[in-house]
Write an enzyme that holds these catalytic residues in place. Structure first.
Site, mmCIF file in Angstrom:
data_model
loop_
_atom_site.group_PDB
_atom_site.id
_atom_site.type_symbol
_atom_site.label_atom_id
_atom_site.label_comp_id
_atom_site.label_asym_id
_atom_site.label_seq_id
_atom_site.Cartn_x
_atom_site.Cartn_y
_atom_site.Cartn_z
ATOM 1 N N HIS A 187 0.604 -1.039 -0.142
ATOM 2 C CA HIS A 187 -0.210 0.215 0.698
ATOM 3 C C HIS A 187 1.122 1.165 0.051
ATOM 4 O O HIS A 187 0.127 2.062 0.233
ATOM 5 C CB HIS A 187 -0.696 0.250 1.301
ATOM 6 N N LYS A 247 -8.383 12.960 5.388
ATOM 7 C CA LYS A 247 -7.692 11.947 5.224
ATOM 8 C C LYS A 247 -6.524 11.773 6.697
ATOM 9 O O LYS A 247 -6.938 13.214 7.302
ATOM 10 C CB LYS A 247 -6.875 11.842 3.660
ATOM 11 N N ARG A 248 -5.220 11.084 6.867
ATOM 12 C CA ARG A 248 -4.576 10.973 7.866
ATOM 13 C C ARG A 248 -3.880 12.065 7.178
ATOM 14 O O ARG A 248 -4.025 12.918 6.676
ATOM 15 C CB ARG A 248 -4.437 9.767 7.732
ATOM 16 N N LYS A 272 0.567 14.071 1.730
ATOM 17 C CA LYS A 272 -1.323 14.578 0.871
ATOM 18 C C LYS A 272 -1.341 16.232 1.042
ATOM 19 O O LYS A 272 -2.057 16.433 0.627
ATOM 20 C CB LYS A 272 -1.828 14.049 2.592
ATOM 21 N N THR A 325 -9.239 6.462 -1.093
ATOM 22 C CA THR A 325 -10.262 5.922 -1.633
ATOM 23 C C THR A 325 -11.445 7.205 -1.323
ATOM 24 O O THR A 325 -12.696 6.321 -1.861
ATOM 25 C CB THR A 325 -10.487 4.176 -0.699
ATOM 26 N N LYS A 343 -15.122 7.173 -2.963
ATOM 27 C CA LYS A 343 -16.640 7.502 -2.023
ATOM 28 C C LYS A 343 -17.170 9.304 -2.712
ATOM 29 O O LYS A 343 -18.060 9.286 -2.830
ATOM 30 C CB LYS A 343 -16.198 7.740 -0.514
#
Ligand code: 26Q
Length: 761
Positions: free
Chosen positions: A315, A495-496, A501, A602, A606
């Site tokens: 991942h 998200k984390r 990110k 992911t 969504k």
């Protein structure tokens, strides 16, 4: 008498109408439990079974989802409404299981849903963490971590009689297995999450109000928390204790179940296939070999058996997230595995003397978990096309050169039962009306494309979005006392927290917009930027980014000139339940990772399925989203992965060069402006500023100008609201590819090869 009245009478001797929400929750739980008991597992009929090993299963609240999967949600809901009750209020009683961090854990939850829906015989195997991941609170614009007491008397986990002994160096621990039933959508059979735990675990060793505890007392602390702090040596050892507990129990469970079905263990491959979710369960390989040898199978044969049934999912390509453990630590915890790991490594050294980068144990006596999983597994997969390509051509290239046939791509997916049917009931019902209900099973929403130019559809979608914003508004008011402007454009990054990110890039955009409004450029429609995410307790810069966002939020809220046009919200304790409120309300989906770093994502899927438009880099599954919707229906910006990989290889990125640019410098310097320092913490803000100016390892500044320009374009486009909702229709209609049912079908066709059996309609 209706089924609900029956339960109310039996349990409380009351009418449904007279029960309070807690009583109704209890009777619904009883009802679901009874219905579930009618569903057998597939173990009686099927020899072979999938064991999905994962350190995390982020399943979210259980009740509604089970009612949907049992096919009785509407019936129950209508009856509750007739009695003046609301399922949404009733669900507040339920605490969300805190058994995961983020993407990898939620993926495992979507997978067990899809595996069961497809009628595959497959269980999840993991640990029952008593407090799971920490609960996030904000104090003084900073993250505070406190224990999440999710495991209350009323929960869905059931103690079983199954127990195994796990041998450690200095003691043996006896486990208890807990099961949580997994129902597939309208399925005839159930699967289970098999969560191992320890009776001696003792919450009293936690220091009052903190997540600190004595890390050495393994008997009392083993399953207290998910990922206890790994910045200390004791913390890292505890992780090894946990991992070994998970895999040793799991391995014994596999052998126990196979033997019950008549296996002689030489034929174990006819009874089991194991998928390991990242490297965290990799010790299953030496452990299962050890147990087979103990039962009289020769080492080489045992190795072949285990290799033929174990498959590995990667991942991440972030070097720092690739697990490696000093051999001395393994000696401390389970020395009996070390000889075996050395033997496995020796075999590899003999076979591949010219590929030292693939050896399991390196020159510093460190064990590389991914190397063990790849050599001794039969399959390696990435989680999106781009990610798998990067694994093959750079991150895992030496392995791809040896084993080209082992590598597969399995693009991630999400379960539409939770992320559309449960999270967005109004959209779900509208889609039923437009394209029929088959999409509940196959996620095929392409028929919705026919309505792209239908004025009434666009208006309806807008009304549904508005109602989702109202639902979110209520939650934000209740939980944080915040007033959300339901007429604003809602821009969401959930998200984390991680530098790659690039939440900090979004924050720099907020600064840009703040200054722009100060300069008199008032946006046509107000904008609300919402963040949600937890930062690892030992990850200082991630905490600094949270602090930047919270401080900006306060500064803007108190500025009367700007506040009516721009609002920044960071939700406290973002989790699956929060996501179910946020995602349906989003207009803009922020997927802005540094290209090449986000394996898949992911949340992007969504948000797309709920009609948000994506602003993103060509990273992870964004690439495939673009392929599905086309360039006109997504906002892509920034450098591409090959450019970024080259920059890293040549060590050629210089953040200072970007920092000094005319458009960028004032935005970065704003972080340490008087206004920010007035509300914020000097140390945190200066550290973050300095990081961006002098290092910026994840290249925030490289894409900033392009990001600002693209987001401006997006906001302008929003003003043509019909054109916007046409794009939204395309996104919803094309989201079906990202169903986790499709992903699971891919895994099954290429890796597991188990029988499937769709339920009845
Ligand atoms: C490793 C070593 C030591 C301590 C902790 C860890 C560790 C823990 C958790 C490493 C990684 C994780 C979690 C990773 C994760 O959630 N990855 C995400 O997986 C999603 C599902 O495939 C992807 O969509 C995301 O892109 C990826 O970031």
């Amino acid at each position: 008498m209706s089924i609900l009245e029956n339960y109310a009478k039996r349990m409380y001797n009351k009418k449904v109408y007279d029960c309070d929400n807690t009583e109704i929750y209890n009777l619904l739980m009883e009802l679901v439990t009874d219905e579930t008991a009618k569903l057998p597992t597939r173990d009686q009929d099927e020899k072979k079974k999938l064991y999905y090993f994962s350190a995390e299963f982020l399943i979210g609240k259980v009740l509604s989802n089970n009612l949907i999967n049992l096919g009785i949600y509407n019936q129950i809901n209508n009856e509750l409404i007739a009695n003046g009750k609301s399922l949404m209020d009733i669900e507040h009683t339920e605490k969300e299981p805190s058994l995961g961090n983020g993407g990898l854990g939620r993926l495992a939850a979507c997978f067990v849903d899809s595996i069961t829906k497809m009628g595959i015989n497959g269980d999840g195997v993991g640990l029952n963490y008593h407090f799971g991941l920490f609960k996030q609170e904000f104090d003084d614009n900073q993250q505070v971590t406190v224990p999440d007491e999710w495991l209350t008397d009323k929960n869905w986990i059931r103690r079983t009689q199954i127990s195994f002994e796990v041998p450690y160096r200095d003691f043996v621990l006896k486990s208890t297995l807990y099961d949580l039933n997994i129902l597939g959508y309208k399925q005839t059979h159930r699967n289970r999450l098999r969560l191992f735990d320890l009776d001696s675990v003792n919450p009293n060793i936690i220091e009052e109000g903190t997540i600190n505890f004595n890390k050495n007392n393994i008997k009392e602390n083993l399953t207290l928390f998910l990922y206890p702090d790994d910045s200390s040596h004791e913390g890292r050892l505890l992780r090894i204790y946990q991992q070994y507990f998970m895999v040793s129990n799991g391995a014994q469970l596999i052998l126990h179940e196979a033997k019950e079905k008549g296996s002689n263990l030489h034929d174990l491959a006819d009874y089991a296939v194991i998928q390991i979710n990242d490297t965290h369960p990799t010790f299953i390989i030496p452990e299962l070999i050890r147990l087979l040898v103990e039962k009289g199978i020769d080492f080489d044969e045992a190795t072949d058996i285990v290799s033929s049934i174990t498959a590995f999912t990667n991942h991440t390509i972030l070097a720092e997230a690739l697990e490696k453990w000093p051999i001395s630590d393994l000696e401390c915890v389970m020395p009996h595995l070390v000889d075996e790991i050395r033997r496995l490594d020796d075999n590899i050294r003999q076979k591949y003397p010219n590929n030292p980068e693939t050896w399991i144990i390196d020159d510093y006596s460190t064990v590389h978990m991914a190397n063990m999983a790849i050599h001794y597994g039969f399959s390696v997969n990435g989680v999106a096309e781009l990610h798998t390509e990067i694994l093959k051509t750079s991150a895992l290239k030496p392995f791809y050169d040896i084993y080209p046939d082992k590598f597969h791509n399995m693009t991630n997916g999400i379960t539409f039962r939770r992320w559309v049917m449960d999270a967005n009931k109004e959209l779900s019902e509208y889609l039923d009306l437009k394209v029929g209900t088959l999409w509940h099973r196959n996620a095929d929403l392409r028929g919705f494309l026919d309505f792209k130019d239908d004025e009434r559809t666009l208006t309806k979608l807008r009304a549904i979005k508005h109602n989702s914003k109202l639902r979110l508004k209520k939650r934000l008011k209740d939980r944080m006392g915040i007033d959300l402007d339901e007429h604003s454009i809602i821009d969401i990054q959930i998200k984390r927290m991680h530098e790659y990110k690039r939440q900090q890039m979004n924050a720099l955009w907020v600064i840009y917009k703040y200054c722009d409004i100060k300069n008199g450029n008032i946006p046509e429609t107000p904008i609300t930027v919402i963040f949600g995410g937890k930062a690892a307790p030992a990850y200082t810069i991630a905490q600094d980014i949270i602090h930047l966002i919270l401080t900006l939020s306060e500064l803007i809220r108190l500025d009367d000139e700007v506040a009516p046009h721009l609002q920044v919200i960071m939700v406290e304790n973002y989790n699956v339940t929060y996501a179910q409120y946020l995602i349906p309300a989003a207009d803009i989906s922020e997927q802005i990772s540094l290209a090449s770093k986000e394996a898949s994502g992911t949340g992007n899927m969504k948000l797309m399925a709920n009609g948000a438009l994506t602003i993103g880099t060509l990273d992870g599954a964004n690439v495939e989203i673009r392929n599905e919707v086309g360039d006109d229906n997504i906002y892509i910006f920034g450098k591409e992965s090959h450019e970024i990989i080259d920059l890293y290889n040549q060590n050629a990125y210089n953040s200072h060069e970007y920092y000094t640019r005319e458009q960028i410098k004032p935005l970065v310097d704003f972080i340490i402006s008087h206004g920010m320092l007035y509300f914020g913490n000097e140390e945190r803000l200066y550290r973050l500023h300095n990081e961006l100016v002098t290092k910026d390892y994840f290249m925030t500044l490289i894409d900033l100008e392009d990001y600002i320009e693209t987001k401006e374009q997006m906001l302008r486009d929003y003003e043509d609201i019909d054109a916007w909702y046409k794009k939204s229709v395309v996104n919803i209609a094309k989201s079906g590819f990202f169903s986790s049912d499709r992903t699971i079908a891919n895994y099954n066709d290429t890796i597991w090869h188990l029988p499937v059996s769709y339920g009845e309609e």
